[in-house]
Design an enzyme around this catalytic site. Sequence first.
Site, PDB file in Angstrom:
ATOM      1  N   ASP A  76       0.808  -1.218   0.000  1.00 11.59           N
ATOM      2  CA  ASP A  76       0.000   0.000   0.000  1.00 11.59           C
ATOM      3  C   ASP A  76       0.843   1.271   0.000  1.00 11.59           C
ATOM      4  O   ASP A  76       2.062   1.224   0.194  1.00 11.59           O
ATOM      5  CB  ASP A  76      -0.970   0.003   1.198  1.00 11.59           C
ATOM      6  CG  ASP A  76      -0.301  -0.485   2.489  1.00 11.59           C
ATOM      7  OD1 ASP A  76       0.935  -0.375   2.604  1.00 11.59           O
ATOM      8  OD2 ASP A  76      -1.021  -0.963   3.374  1.00 11.59           O
ATOM      9  N   ASP A 145      -7.311  -2.995  14.026  1.00  6.52           N
ATOM     10  CA  ASP A 145      -8.705  -3.206  13.610  1.00  6.52           C
ATOM     11  C   ASP A 145      -8.855  -4.403  12.663  1.00  6.52           C
ATOM     12  O   ASP A 145      -9.911  -4.626  12.092  1.00  6.52           O
ATOM     13  CB  ASP A 145      -9.260  -1.938  12.940  1.00  6.52           C
ATOM     14  CG  ASP A 145      -8.489  -1.554  11.683  1.00  6.52           C
ATOM     15  OD1 ASP A 145      -7.473  -2.213  11.348  1.00  6.52           O
ATOM     16  OD2 ASP A 145      -8.895  -0.574  11.013  1.00  6.52           O
ATOM     17  N   HIS A 147      -7.049  -4.925   9.892  1.00  6.66           N
ATOM     18  CA  HIS A 147      -6.739  -4.695   8.468  1.00  6.66           C
ATOM     19  C   HIS A 147      -5.483  -5.464   8.050  1.00  6.66           C
ATOM     20  O   HIS A 147      -4.588  -5.712   8.847  1.00  6.66           O
ATOM     21  CB  HIS A 147      -6.625  -3.199   8.128  1.00  6.66           C
ATOM     22  CG  HIS A 147      -5.425  -2.480   8.656  1.00  6.66           C
ATOM     23  ND1 HIS A 147      -5.453  -1.156   9.035  1.00  6.66           N
ATOM     24  CD2 HIS A 147      -4.137  -2.873   8.864  1.00  6.66           C
ATOM     25  CE1 HIS A 147      -4.255  -0.778   9.427  1.00  6.66           C
ATOM     26  NE2 HIS A 147      -3.440  -1.804   9.340  1.00  6.66           N
ATOM     27  N   GLU A 152      -9.403  -2.105   5.313  1.00  2.00           N
ATOM     28  CA  GLU A 152     -10.023  -1.826   6.602  1.00  2.00           C
ATOM     29  C   GLU A 152     -11.298  -2.652   6.757  1.00  2.00           C
ATOM     30  O   GLU A 152     -11.795  -3.232   5.775  1.00  2.00           O
ATOM     31  CB  GLU A 152     -10.344  -0.325   6.685  1.00  2.00           C
ATOM     32  CG  GLU A 152      -9.130   0.597   6.528  1.00  2.00           C
ATOM     33  CD  GLU A 152      -8.214   0.614   7.760  1.00  2.00           C
ATOM     34  OE1 GLU A 152      -8.293  -0.309   8.601  1.00  2.00           O
ATOM     35  OE2 GLU A 152      -7.411   1.561   7.869  1.00  2.00           O
TER      36      GLU A 152
HETATM   37  P1  PGA Z   1       2.627  -1.929  12.573  1.00 10.33           P
HETATM   38  O1  PGA Z   1       1.469  -1.863  11.487  1.00 10.33           O
HETATM   39  O2  PGA Z   1       3.604  -2.929  12.083  1.00 10.33           O
HETATM   40  O3  PGA Z   1       3.204  -0.550  12.590  1.00 10.33           O
HETATM   41  O4  PGA Z   1       1.989  -2.343  13.864  1.00 10.33           O
HETATM   42  C1  PGA Z   1       0.858  -3.045  11.089  1.00 10.33           C
HETATM   43  C2  PGA Z   1      -0.276  -2.756  10.117  1.00 10.33           C
HETATM   44  O5  PGA Z   1      -0.963  -1.746  10.279  1.00 10.33           O
HETATM   45  O6  PGA Z   1      -0.466  -3.550   9.187  1.00 10.33           O
END
Ligand code: PGA
Length: 248
Positions: A76, A145, A147, A152
């Site tokens: 992304d 959450d 995702h 999302e």
């Molecule tokens: P993080 O993000 O590694 O910074 O916890 C994970 C994500 O949002 O996929």
Amino acid sequence: MDNFTKPKVLVGKKADLMSRLADEVEMGIRMRAAENRGFVLGLATGSTPIPLYQELVRRHREEGLSFQNVITFNLDEYEGLAPDHPKSYHAYMEKHLFGQVDVRPERTFLPLGNYEDESRAAQYYEAKIREFGGIDLQILGIGRDGHIGFNEPGSGRETRTRRVALAEVTREDAASGFGGIENVPTHAMTMGVATILEARRIILIATGEGKREVVQEAINGMVNSAVPATFLQDHSNTAWYLDAAAAG
Ligand code: PGA
């Protein structure tokens, strides 16, 4: 669930997990190189995979691991950020991996954040993945959450690369890096759930207590779009790499 369908979960110390993951990447690179082919690696950003990239850079420098035959596709990118924006995932990848190994820059792909035509940008990305024969190994993180990529809650199993709105909790988690939530982009371009599920192998890494609840839900909960990571239960070659805090 019988053993055959049980998700594969590996619990260990963070450094050991990263080293196992680096082994998988290295094995894939070497296997494809022996076949004279490219290894197509799907990459994630965020704080979790940074130690993996450090380990891969170390292996490149100290052990001669070459990335010459590697093609990368990131999950992304934030909307509105040009590749040279310091908070872009383009810049993150350059800093943590691409700028430090011998990967060919023209073979590193990320969704564009500063696109003019969103559907063209999305279709181009899907087409590029297909052109290289699909993703061999996709590395994933997970958001609080549920995702995966920036898919999302509400993202269905059939979704493909597209523009999405970021959830509030996702923007909160990114706020400190942007100097306040008001500076966090509201949208992003992300691979879809279906795009991710087409990878031949998937490894999701989650570390820290903050991920415990969502990891439990993703592995054991009902498969549905309220927690997009639950769709990984339907992928036959997914492994979960968890530290003790995330495993609970
Ligand atoms: P993080 O993000 O590694 O910074 O916890 C994970 C994500 O949002 O996929």
